[in-house]
Design an enzyme around this catalytic site. Structure first.
Site, short mmCIF file in Angstrom:
data_model
loop_
_atom_site.label_atom_id
_atom_site.label_comp_id
_atom_site.label_asym_id
_atom_site.label_seq_id
_atom_site.Cartn_x
_atom_site.Cartn_y
_atom_site.Cartn_z
N THR A 319 0.74 -1.22 -0.18
CA THR A 319 0.08 0.17 0.25
C THR A 319 0.87 1.08 0.03
OG1 THR A 319 -1.83 1.17 0.88
CG2 THR A 319 -0.24 0.18 2.25
N ASP A 380 -7.49 -5.66 1.54
CA ASP A 380 -8.56 -4.88 0.98
C ASP A 380 -9.80 -4.87 2.05
OD1 ASP A 380 -9.74 -3.44 -0.81
OD2 ASP A 380 -10.69 -5.03 -2.06
N THR A 381 -10.16 -3.63 2.21
CA THR A 381 -11.21 -3.51 3.41
C THR A 381 -12.63 -2.72 2.77
OG1 THR A 381 -9.72 -2.96 5.03
CG2 THR A 381 -11.81 -1.98 5.31
N GLY A 462 -11.76 7.70 5.38
CA GLY A 462 -12.72 6.96 4.63
C GLY A 462 -13.84 7.04 5.46
N LYS A 484 -9.32 3.17 18.29
CA LYS A 484 -9.72 2.51 16.89
C LYS A 484 -8.70 1.31 16.59
CE LYS A 484 -10.09 2.99 12.01
NZ LYS A 484 -9.74 3.93 10.88
N HIS A 489 -11.40 -3.33 12.67
CA HIS A 489 -11.22 -4.57 11.77
C HIS A 489 -9.82 -4.91 11.37
CE1 HIS A 489 -12.11 -0.78 9.81
NE2 HIS A 489 -11.65 -1.00 8.65
#
Length: 504
Positions: A319, A380-381, A462, A484, A489
């Protein structure tokens, strides 16, 4: 005298002083400790215990045990390390043998009680002081009496965090405590009495040893204030072979600037230092102070072990998104060196043509691995909203269309589509695909929550301002990166990834 002659003389001097120390030790042991059956630590002490209990000659036990230890230590420590130890062992063996022959005997075969009957404690004190002096003489000239010293050095080589002193103390406790297992020393109270005497020997001997060793190593600091500072510094450097540090001084009352000489020296050099200063400048102002310890060239060695840091594992995160990169680096911590695509010179726009999050993560990881042949992982989210049948899902980053990742446009579109819906349940899902040595592993992280009706919070990126995780009344953007990174996730998937990497 050449350097080679100096080295030979220093070596010869070491051997002479080691022999002198061993002679003092022999006198202390045979004249003051043995006559009263006083036990001590070390191999000599163990040999004495066996002699008192069985009559087997002390020097024979001493040479047998040390011989066995030497055979083991030669392989571990090498011949060079043990040369003076071998010399000391055989010298002490012969000294103990001859000393016992020369000493007048008691009816029980032990050496004559020089201090007389009932003087066990006084004899112990004198004996301990002498053995402490003897051992200090040997140690100060780079020698060793063998025995437990060999064991300690061998253990320390493979376990540098275990100090020599701790090994020696443990060995001495075991040796002295072994008296409790010899019925020849009487009942349990009599044996305990002998053990306590032995512990006193160990304490007093070590105190004397430390006192002499520390006295020889004691250092002082000189601060010299003089108008003739250059002459003094030159004389100290040339005649005493000492380093001199020159400091800038400024008199508060006079307002004058001057130079201050700072010198670290051994305490036994103090008289010569004062004499030299007085010859040059009798009016010099000199401050002398004791220092706890001086370590480095010309003084003591810093005898501490340094914990070697385990080399960090380098791995590429496929990334260039700095937000995601920072998140993952914080979660993985200092155990891994996480590189970005730009760190390896990859500026390609890797196509994400997969139909699922898993497909996209695998495509990115394989692209990097195949092109650069480096261990890597990709993610990938997607945000999956229940009322929208799992959308935007794999298209979360480009949900609003257009070029690039427009977070504001994506959130506006999502809020508009949910405007008249009561079911606002959603979840973030992250998939990591790791490739190490061509082997592929997958890790998943999910956090459930709901989409609120308007943006809240200024942190994150995001969809963070409109996603409220389950169990919290704040959005990701309000909770901040600290919380967070514990519950998200990506955090959950990264923790699974870290657990796997740590097992490799």
């Amino acid at each position: 005298m050449t350097e080679q002659h100096k080295m030979i003389w220093n070596e010869a001097k070491d051997y002479l002083f080691i022999a002198l120390g061993l002679a003092i030790y022999t006198v202390a042991f045979t004249v003051f400790l043995m006559p009263y059956q006083i036990v001590a630590g070390g191999v000599t002490g163990l040999s004495a215990i066996i002699y008192y209990a069985t009559g087997f000659h002390l020097e024979n036990t001493y040479i047998i045990i040390n011989g066995l230890l030497l055979l083991v230590a030669l392989k571990i420590l090498g011949v060079k390390f043990l040369m003076k130890t071998i010399f000391a062992i055989f010298t002490l063996y012969f000294m103990l043998m001859f000393a016992q022959e020369l000493m007048p005997k008691q009816p029980n075969g032990l050496p004559f009680k020089l201090m007389g009957e009932g003087q066990d404690f006084m004899s112990m004190i004198i004996g301990c002081v002498l053995t402490g002096i003897a051992l200090a003489t040997v140690f100060l000239h780079n020698g060793s009496t063998g025995g437990t010293d060999i064991i300690a050095a061998s253990v320390n080589k493979y376990h540098p965090n275990v100090s020599l002193g701790n090994v020696l103390i443990a060995a001495d406790f075991c040796i002295i405590g072994s008296c409790m297992f010899f019925p020849q020393f009487g009942d349990y109270m009599e044996r305990a009495h002998k053990v306590m005497f032995g512990f006193c020997v160990m304490a007093m001997e070590n105190y004397t040893l430390d006192y002499i060793m520390n006295g020889r190593r004691q250092s002082v600091q000189f601060m010299i204030f003089s108008q003739k500072w250059q002459e003094i510094a030159n004389a100290i450097g040339t005649e005493m072979n000492h380093g001199v540090t020159i400091l800038d001084g400024h008199g508060w009352y006079t307002g004058r600037r001057s130079k201050v000489l700072c010198i670290l020296a051994k305490k036994n050099e103090s008289v010569n230092m004062f004499r030299l200063i007085k010859m040059i400048d009798p009016q010099a102002f000199v401050s002398q102070s004791s220092v706890i310890g001086v370590y480095g060239e010309g003084f003591d060695e810093m005898r501490v072990s340094i914990k070697k840091e385990k080399k960090k594992m380098k791995i590429v995160f496929a990334t260039n998104n700095q937000n995601k990169l920072m998140e993952v680096r914080k979660i993985l911590g200092n155990k891994f060196e996480v590189l970005s695509l730009s760190d390896i010179g990859c500026h390609d726009d890797i196509p994400e043509k997969g139909q699922t999050l898993e497909d996209n993560a695998l495509l990115k990881a394989q692209y990097v691995y195949n092109k650069y042949r480096v261990d890597c992982f990709a993610d990938d989210t997607g945000l999956e909203v229940e009322a929208l049948g799992g959308a935007p899902g794999v298209y979360s980053a480009r949900y609003a269309g257009g070029v690039g990742h427009d977070s504001e446009a994506n959130m506006r579109k999502l809020l508009k589509e949910l405007e008249n819906k009561d079911n606002r349940k959603a979840r973030f899902r992250t998939i990591f695909v790791l490739i190490i040595g061509g082997k592929v592993q997958r890790f998943e992280g999910i956090v459930n929550g709901e989409i609120i009706r308007e943006k809240r919070g200024g942190e994150g990126f995001g969809y963070d301002p409109i996603f409220k995780p389950e169990g919290y009344d704040k959005t990701f953007a309000e909770l901040g990166t600290g919380i967070k990174n514990q519950i998200s996730h990506r955090a959950r998937a990264t923790k699974k990834l870290a657990e796997y990497l740590q097992k490799i």
